[in-house]
Structure formats: structure tokens, C-alpha cells
Design a protein around this motif. Structure first.
Motif, PDB file in Angstrom:
ATOM      1  N   ASN A   1       0.931  -1.118  -0.164  1.00 20.10           N
ATOM      2  CA  ASN A   1      -0.071  -0.237  -0.016  1.00 20.10           C
ATOM      3  C   ASN A   1       0.874   1.186  -0.108  1.00 20.10           C
ATOM      4  O   ASN A   1       2.248   1.201  -0.124  1.00 20.10           O
ATOM      5  N   ALA A   2       0.232   2.589  -0.149  1.00 16.55           N
ATOM      6  CA  ALA A   2       1.255   3.577  -0.155  1.00 16.55           C
ATOM      7  C   ALA A   2       1.790   3.912   0.681  1.00 16.55           C
ATOM      8  O   ALA A   2       3.105   4.492   0.390  1.00 16.55           O
ATOM      9  N   ASP A   3       1.766   3.833   1.873  1.00 16.53           N
ATOM     10  CA  ASP A   3       2.787   4.059   3.027  1.00 16.53           C
ATOM     11  C   ASP A   3       3.387   2.899   3.406  1.00 16.53           C
ATOM     12  O   ASP A   3       4.385   3.019   4.407  1.00 16.53           O
ATOM     13  N   ALA A   4       3.384   1.795   2.522  1.00 16.62           N
ATOM     14  CA  ALA A   4       4.148   0.631   2.824  1.00 16.62           C
ATOM     15  C   ALA A   4       3.890  -0.006   4.203  1.00 16.62           C
ATOM     16  O   ALA A   4       4.966  -0.685   4.793  1.00 16.62           O
ATOM     17  N   SER A   5       2.794   0.037   4.891  1.00 21.19           N
ATOM     18  CA  SER A   5       2.541  -0.636   6.322  1.00 21.19           C
ATOM     19  C   SER A   5       1.876  -1.927   6.011  1.00 21.19           C
ATOM     20  O   SER A   5       1.738  -2.762   6.784  1.00 21.19           O
ATOM     21  N   ARG A   6       1.563  -2.331   4.498  1.00 21.41           N
ATOM     22  CA  ARG A   6       0.669  -3.501   4.516  1.00 21.41           C
ATOM     23  C   ARG A   6       1.435  -4.026   2.993  1.00 21.41           C
ATOM     24  O   ARG A   6       1.725  -3.441   2.158  1.00 21.41           O
ATOM     25  N   PHE A   7       1.794  -5.328   3.250  1.00 21.49           N
ATOM     26  CA  PHE A   7       2.220  -6.204   2.058  1.00 21.49           C
ATOM     27  C   PHE A   7       1.115  -7.179   1.674  1.00 21.49           C
ATOM     28  O   PHE A   7       0.608  -7.808   2.537  1.00 21.49           O
ATOM     29  N   TYR A   8       1.186  -7.322   0.310  1.00 20.54           N
ATOM     30  CA  TYR A   8      -0.090  -8.183   0.043  1.00 20.54           C
ATOM     31  C   TYR A   8       0.833  -9.262  -0.948  1.00 20.54           C
ATOM     32  O   TYR A   8       1.866  -9.108  -1.737  1.00 20.54           O
ATOM     33  N   MET A   9       0.548 -10.750  -0.808  1.00 19.37           N
ATOM     34  CA  MET A   9       1.125 -11.693  -1.474  1.00 19.37           C
ATOM     35  C   MET A   9       0.019 -12.867  -1.922  1.00 19.37           C
ATOM     36  O   MET A   9      -0.797 -13.335  -0.866  1.00 19.37           O
ATOM     37  N   ALA A  10      -0.241 -13.319  -3.104  1.00 23.82           N
ATOM     38  CA  ALA A  10      -1.008 -14.356  -3.401  1.00 23.82           C
ATOM     39  C   ALA A  10      -0.533 -15.582  -3.686  1.00 23.82           C
ATOM     40  O   ALA A  10       1.032 -15.859  -3.974  1.00 23.82           O
ATOM     41  N   ASP A  11      -1.122 -16.685  -2.959  1.00 27.64           N
ATOM     42  CA  ASP A  11      -0.857 -18.158  -3.408  1.00 27.64           C
ATOM     43  C   ASP A  11      -1.639 -18.493  -4.399  1.00 27.64           C
ATOM     44  O   ASP A  11      -2.789 -18.883  -4.241  1.00 27.64           O
ATOM     45  N   SER A  12      -1.123 -18.411  -5.735  1.00 29.96           N
ATOM     46  CA  SER A  12      -2.391 -18.715  -6.879  1.00 29.96           C
ATOM     47  C   SER A  12      -2.814 -20.366  -6.672  1.00 29.96           C
ATOM     48  O   SER A  12      -3.982 -20.372  -7.165  1.00 29.96           O
ATOM     49  N   SER A  13      -2.130 -20.949  -6.031  1.00 28.24           N
ATOM     50  CA  SER A  13      -2.563 -22.448  -5.943  1.00 28.24           C
ATOM     51  C   SER A  13      -3.747 -22.659  -4.839  1.00 28.24           C
ATOM     52  O   SER A  13      -4.402 -23.640  -4.866  1.00 28.24           O
ATOM     53  N   LYS A  14      -3.837 -21.830  -4.093  1.00 32.41           N
ATOM     54  CA  LYS A  14      -4.901 -21.785  -3.115  1.00 32.41           C
ATOM     55  C   LYS A  14      -6.011 -20.833  -3.371  1.00 32.41           C
ATOM     56  O   LYS A  14      -7.071 -20.391  -2.642  1.00 32.41           O
ATOM     57  N   GLN A  15      -5.662 -19.873  -4.421  1.00 33.11           N
ATOM     58  CA  GLN A  15      -6.775 -19.014  -5.020  1.00 33.11           C
ATOM     59  C   GLN A  15      -6.999 -17.720  -3.574  1.00 33.11           C
ATOM     60  O   GLN A  15      -8.125 -17.463  -3.357  1.00 33.11           O
ATOM     61  N   ILE A  16      -5.788 -17.698  -2.912  1.00 31.88           N
ATOM     62  CA  ILE A  16      -5.931 -16.889  -1.792  1.00 31.88           C
ATOM     63  C   ILE A  16      -4.835 -15.571  -2.010  1.00 31.88           C
ATOM     64  O   ILE A  16      -3.786 -15.855  -2.666  1.00 31.88           O
ATOM     65  N   ILE A  17      -5.508 -14.399  -1.543  1.00 35.20           N
ATOM     66  CA  ILE A  17      -4.264 -13.223  -1.471  1.00 35.20           C
ATOM     67  C   ILE A  17      -4.084 -13.150   0.183  1.00 35.20           C
ATOM     68  O   ILE A  17      -5.407 -12.721   0.927  1.00 35.20           O
ATOM     69  N   TYR A  18      -3.221 -13.215   0.456  1.00 34.92           N
ATOM     70  CA  TYR A  18      -2.930 -12.575   2.002  1.00 34.92           C
ATOM     71  C   TYR A  18      -2.193 -11.357   2.203  1.00 34.92           C
ATOM     72  O   TYR A  18      -1.961 -10.638   1.259  1.00 34.92           O
ATOM     73  N   LYS A  19      -2.533 -10.932   3.154  1.00 34.45           N
ATOM     74  CA  LYS A  19      -1.987  -9.644   3.662  1.00 34.45           C
ATOM     75  C   LYS A  19      -1.155  -9.634   4.774  1.00 34.45           C
ATOM     76  O   LYS A  19      -1.145 -10.700   5.713  1.00 34.45           O
ATOM     77  N   TYR A  20      -0.155  -8.673   5.153  1.00 40.07           N
ATOM     78  CA  TYR A  20       0.988  -8.872   6.198  1.00 40.07           C
ATOM     79  C   TYR A  20       1.162  -7.428   6.689  1.00 40.07           C
ATOM     80  O   TYR A  20       0.880  -6.461   6.033  1.00 40.07           O
TER      81      TYR A  20
END
Length: 295
Positions: free
Chosen positions: A154-173
Motif C-alpha cells: 500500500n501507499a505508506d508501505a505498512s501493508r504487504f500483499y502476496m497471493a498463493d495462486s495454488s490456493k486462490q488466496i491473497i494474503y496480507k501482512y
């Protein structure tokens, strides 16, 4: 929401991926992984250039030297000299490994993040996520991933997103921009079985854009996960990036990968780079900021 197709670059990529905007030269870059080619398209001059590569370029970052890429090849990470073809390896998988690198993006500090996937069909968590720091060290940051994709901040780099395509999930950190650490992993969105989240990018309003492989669309997710789909004329869009003079163009790569002749006939522009005008914008990803001008 405006989503208007303004140009189609019909390059017939077998597995187009990794689209990246270079704001300094007004050029869009992407890779055809399986054909071992890099592409650049200078927007104002409509000039397409193709580079043959010694290995499959699965992800990459621009650097401070215009003729050097930080390339995540299938077999390892290297500084790749576009003109000479020389490679300076930073990290390599052991010989015989079935894991290859996949999508990569730079964070706000110019570190390069890149995920992996297993080519033997194992989607049970044998892959992971790596970070290349500015001192050129490589650190494994996450394991237990099936197919790592869709890296975005996100804009202030406080959140990171990563997808696991094999599980059809987008995670956030939660993301620590100073230390480059990720924590507090949670599910952002769970998609249905027939679509897989692929390459992604955040817009300036805090919405995540994701190419949905198998979904014939690009999705825009609100910060709380509400989904809006925008149709594209191909079954397998692969990656998105904002760019253009006002950063309001969305570039979308696509793939012919394993599609039938019937499917390709029904969607003749499959494998193209598509350029859409939107009414949102985004900040281009930084170049990799590693200091590799060593003697």
C-alpha cells in the motif's frame, strides 16, 4: 470506474508476465517466461524491442544502470547485462531443483522481493518468498507457499500483499519498511476455485488490482476486500502495472500457456500486452537500489 482499452501490442506471448513501468524512459517492460525473452515498449515512439535471454526470466527489477537488470531467472537470481548477456549470480538453486522463481517486485526502499513455484506440480507449500537487499544478500522470508504471486504494497508501505495462486488466496501482512520484515499474516480475499490471483499492483486509492488467471478479467479489491471485475479479451491475464505520463494507464500481460486451439481461435489477441486507461493512478515501483558497482 473507467477501464478503456487504448492499445494492444500483439506479441503472442506464450507466458507473458512481470510487467513493469520505467517512468524515466516512459517504457514498459515485461517477460515471456517460456520463450526466454524480455520485451520493452517505448510508449511515445511505439517502439518494441526484444531481448533473448540465456535462461527463463521469471521476474525482474530495473536498476540504476539502464543496461543491467536484476533478473530472477528460473534457476537463480543474477545481475543481467542486457547488451553483453553476462550474468553475475547472487543466488542459485541446487542442480536438479524443481523449484523456479516466479514473480518479483521492488519495495519502497528498493529491495527486490521474488517468489517461487514448484514445476513438478507440487502445490503443497514447497515454495517460498525471497528478499534481495541492497547489499545483494538474499534471504528467504516465507515458506509454505504453493505458487507465490501478486506482490504489492500500500501507499505508506505498512501493508504487504502476496497471493498463493495454488490456493486462490491473497494474503496480507504487516510490513516494516525500515527493516524489510513481514508479520501478522492473514487472508485478505479467498477467490473461487476456477480463478487464480496472479500479478498485482496497488493504486493510489489503496485498492489492489490483480490479474485473475482463468477469470478473463482484472479485479480491483477495496481495502476491505470488496471485489470489482473488469473484463479483458483473454482467458489468462497474468500481471498488471500502472504507468504512462500520468500513471493512469494499466498494462496487462497475458498468456497462451496450455490453451487449446479452440480457445485461441475464440480469443485471437491472447498473449498480447493490453493498455487500458483508468481514472485512478499509482506510484511507479522504485528501481532496485543495490550498490553493485563493485570492482
Amino acid at each position: 470506474m473507467m477501464f478503456e482499452l487504448v492499445d494492444t501490442i500483439d506479441v503472442k506471448n506464450y507466458l507473458g508476465e512481470g510487467v513493469t513501468w520505467d517512468s524515466e524512459t516512459q517504457t514498459v517492460w515485461w517477460t515471456d517466461i517460456e520463450e526466454k525473452q524480455l520485451f520493452s515498449y517505448q510508449l511515445d515512439q511505439r517502439k518494441l524491442t526484444t531481448f533473448d535471454t540465456p535462461y527463463r526470466v521469471c521476474g525482474f527489477a530495473l536498476t540504476q544502470q539502464t543496461d543491467v537488470m536484476l533478473a530472477a531467472f528460473d534457476c537463480g537470481i543474477a545481475l543481467y547485462h542486457l547488451v553483453s548477456g553476462n550474468t553475475e549470480w547472487l543466488f542459485q538453486f541446487p542442480e536438479g531443483a524443481t523449484v523456479r522463481f516466479n514473480e518479483g517486485r521492488t519495495d519502497a526502499k528498493g529491495r527486490f522481493w521474488v517468489g517461487t513455484m514448484n514445476e513438478n506440480g507440487d502445490k503443497t507449500g514447497s515454495s517460498g518468498l525471497y528478499r534481495v537487499d541492497t547489499d545483494l544478500s538474499v534471504t528467504k522470508m516465507e515458506a509454505d507457499v504453493g505458487i507465490c504471486n501478486g506482490l504489492a504494497w500500500n501507499a505508506d508501505a505498512s501493508r504487504f500483499y502476496m497471493a498463493d495462486s495454488s490456493k486462490q488466496i491473497i494474503y496480507k501482512y504487516d510490513f516494516d519498511i525500515d527493516g524489510g520484515d513481514i508479520s501478522a499474516k492473514s487472508t485478505f480475499v479467498q477467490l473461487p476455485a476456477h480463478t487464480s490471483p496472479d500479478g498485482a499492483m496497488m493504486d493510489g486509492e489503496g485498492y489492489l488490482w490483480s490479474a485473475l488467471w482463468g477469470g478473463s478479467c482484472v479485479a480491483r479489491f477495496s481495502p476491505t476486500g470488496e471485489q470489482q471485475n473488469f473484463a479483458v479479451p483473454v482467458e489468462q491475464p497474468t500481471c498488471v502495472a500502472f504507468g504512462g505520463e500520468h500513471n493512469d494507464l494499466l498494462f496487462v500481460t497475458s498468456a497462451c500457456y496450455q490453451l487449446s486451439d479452440e480457445a485461441l481461435t475464440a480469443a485471437p489477441k491472447t498473449g498480447s500486452l493490453f493498455i487500458y486507461r483508468t481514472n485512478v493512478s499509482s506510484t511507479p515501483r522504485p528501481r532496485f537500489s543495490g550498490d553493485f558497482n563493485h570492482g
